[in-house]
Scaffold this motif. Structure first.
Motif, PDB file in Angstrom:
ATOM      1  N   LYS A 141      24.465  91.890  12.487  1.00  0.00           N
ATOM      2  CA  LYS A 141      23.231  90.881  13.519  1.00  0.00           C
ATOM      3  C   LYS A 141      23.281  89.020  13.123  1.00  0.00           C
ATOM      4  CE  LYS A 141      19.552  93.877  14.876  1.00  0.00           C
ATOM      5  NZ  LYS A 141      17.805  93.989  14.779  1.00  0.00           N
TER       6      LYS A 141
ATOM      7  N   TYR B 297      27.870  82.973  17.286  1.00  0.00           N
ATOM      8  CA  TYR B 297      26.360  81.742  18.538  1.00  0.00           C
ATOM      9  C   TYR B 297      26.502  80.862  17.879  1.00  0.00           C
ATOM     10  CZ  TYR B 297      25.430  87.038  19.555  1.00  0.00           C
ATOM     11  OH  TYR B 297      25.284  88.629  20.232  1.00  0.00           O
TER      12      TYR B 297
ATOM     13  N   VAL C 156      30.660  92.705  11.983  1.00  0.00           N
ATOM     14  CA  VAL C 156      29.842  91.512  13.221  1.00  0.00           C
ATOM     15  C   VAL C 156      28.219  92.625  12.720  1.00  0.00           C
ATOM     16  CG1 VAL C 156      29.376  89.492  14.510  1.00  0.00           C
ATOM     17  CG2 VAL C 156      31.283  90.582  13.963  1.00  0.00           C
TER      18      VAL C 156
ATOM     19  N   ALA D 159      26.405  87.887  14.321  1.00  0.00           N
ATOM     20  CA  ALA D 159      26.287  87.446  15.200  1.00  0.00           C
ATOM     21  C   ALA D 159      25.555  86.015  15.074  1.00  0.00           C
ATOM     22  CB  ALA D 159      26.048  88.804  16.009  1.00  0.00           C
ATOM     23  N   THR D 160      24.716  86.189  14.423  1.00  0.00           N
ATOM     24  CA  THR D 160      23.943  84.889  15.277  1.00  0.00           C
ATOM     25  C   THR D 160      24.470  84.101  14.598  1.00  0.00           C
ATOM     26  OG1 THR D 160      21.569  85.738  14.363  1.00  0.00           O
ATOM     27  CG2 THR D 160      21.483  83.502  14.220  1.00  0.00           C
TER      28      THR D 160
ATOM     29  N   GLU E  23      32.238  91.908  23.342  1.00  0.00           N
ATOM     30  CA  GLU E  23      31.180  90.778  23.039  1.00  0.00           C
ATOM     31  C   GLU E  23      31.888  90.806  21.770  1.00  0.00           C
ATOM     32  OE1 GLU E  23      28.129  92.494  23.820  1.00  0.00           O
ATOM     33  OE2 GLU E  23      27.585  92.674  26.427  1.00  0.00           O
ATOM     34  N   ILE E  24      30.932  89.891  21.181  1.00  0.00           N
ATOM     35  CA  ILE E  24      31.386  89.581  19.518  1.00  0.00           C
ATOM     36  C   ILE E  24      30.834  90.702  18.758  1.00  0.00           C
ATOM     37  CG2 ILE E  24      29.289  88.082  19.194  1.00  0.00           C
ATOM     38  CD1 ILE E  24      33.546  87.976  18.414  1.00  0.00           C
ATOM     39  N   ARG E  25      29.776  91.012  19.902  1.00  0.00           N
ATOM     40  CA  ARG E  25      28.902  92.310  18.091  1.00  0.00           C
ATOM     41  C   ARG E  25      30.244  93.436  18.356  1.00  0.00           C
ATOM     42  NH1 ARG E  25      23.576  91.962  17.367  1.00  0.00           N
ATOM     43  NH2 ARG E  25      23.662  93.944  16.339  1.00  0.00           N
TER      44      ARG E  25
END
Length: 364
Positions: free
Chosen positions: A187, A194, A185, A190-191, A178-180
């Motif tokens: 919040k 996305y 990366v 990550a946003t 997962e990219i997190r």
């Protein structure tokens, strides 16, 4: 370049496990190390507490709400440091290339090791067994060709487990993340990712270098290389400190500048003590303010000379405090010093030519 064999060792719920080790009455129970008061913060939680959602950096009040039977234990950093030093002695039995990240985790480069063991996987197992024998505590480990993958892998089979990501498995492993999970990366990033259709390592790999640079600036090349298994950061036995600071959370919100100055003086004293111990000085002072509504503000000033004394640190912190009017009452104040006089060495190291990465198979 010859591929490295990197181990990331991470102690399992270290602070909480030490407390349970020292007090048999706490074993098998949900405990949190830290403050259980209204303004207290959880420094660590036992695995029994984690089942209820209790985790580090959580407020003591919320932790108690999630787990009413939670037992709070005060931190004992002298004891944690004592055990940490014993664990590091074990690391040095295998290699001198040890990079501690904190009291409870470290990177080890065992490409060439003191035991002459060609298997990093077996070395990690042996180290974990020895830690258990010497301290009574459990450790987990991740093993791979670079620090990035090893650190992620160490979390896979916790507690008391390990995972090896072999050279030929690295790219598939990263693409499934997962990219997190990628370092850097948070919040906000990550946003943004996305919104650009990037949810996994595979999505990230599908983006061009130009695209990543356009959207993420200087971080673009890092993401481009990392998702391809290219992470050339070496294990640094003597990590060069880039900043040093201290902060305080108050039992009650404060709005009086007199009280704030009193707290800042105590913080400046603590920083001076740490600077003397580390024998460093810095040019950039940053004041951190967290308001009662939890909004965060930082104010910085860079001087033309290095400072390390409480008086000069406090003088600059005061100037930053008065820079603009407080928008609310304050729950936390902090001061940090960066742009340290250690960074010339960092610059010199960064100017050394990087080696070319070549994917190859070897005994892991």
């Amino acid at each position: 370049m010859k591929l490295r064999k990197i181990i990331h060792v991470d102690m399992d719920a270290f602070y909480a496990s030490v407390e349970q080790l020292d007090d048999p009455e706490l074993r098998g129970k949900a405990i949190a190390v830290g403050g259980g008061s209204k303004r207290g913060v959880v420094a660590a939680a036992s695995y029994e507490a984690r089942k209820f959602g209790v985790k580090s950096a959580m407020s003591g009040a919320l932790a108690h709400k999630l787990c009413p039977q939670l037992i709070f234990v005060k931190t004992n950093f002298d004891r944690y440091r004592e055990i940490s030093q014993r664990i590091r002695k074990i690391f040095f039995e295998y290699t001198d290339l040890v990079e501690p990240l904190s009291l409870d985790e470290a990177y080890l480069d065992v490409t060439e090791n003191k035991k002459g063991n060609p298997s990093a996987t077996l070395i990690a197992k042996e180290i974990r067994e020895k830690i258990k024998e010497k301290t009574g505590l459990n450790a987990s480990a991740g093993i791979s060709i670079n620090k990035f993958v090893a650190k992620i892998a160490s979390d896979y089979n916790k507690p008391n487990g390990q995972k090896t990501v072999h050279p030929e498995e690295v790219e598939d492993f990263i693409q499934a993340l997962e990219i997190r999970k990628f370092h850097g990366v948070g919040k906000v990033t990550a946003t943004k990712m996305y919104s650009l259709g990037i949810f996994t390592g595979a999505d990230l790999k599908g983006k061009s270098l130009a695209f990543l640079q356009e959207n993420f600036g200087k971080s673009g090349p890092y993401y481009y290389n990392t998702v391809r298994g290219i992470h050339l950061s070496e294990v640094k036995p003597n990590r060069i400190r880039k900043s040093l600071g201290a902060e305080r959370t108050f039992l009650e919100n404060i709005s009086s500048e007199i009280f704030m100055l009193e707290r800042l003086e105590h913080i400046a004293e603590e920083i001076e003590r740490r600077l003397k111990k580390s024998q460093v000085a810095g040019k950039t002072i940053t004041l951190k303010i967290k308001y009662s509504d939890f909004s965060l503000q930082t104010r910085s000033k860079t001087l033309s000379y290095y400072i390390a004394s409480k008086e000069l640190i406090l003088e600059t912190a005061k100037e930053l405090l008065y820079q603009e009017k407080m928008k609310n009452s304050v729950r936390l104040l902090g001061i940090s010093l960066s742009n340290l006089n250690t960074e010339d060495r960092t610059k010199k190291q960064s100017e050394e030519p990087e080696e070319v990465y070549v994917q190859m198979k070897f005994d892991f």
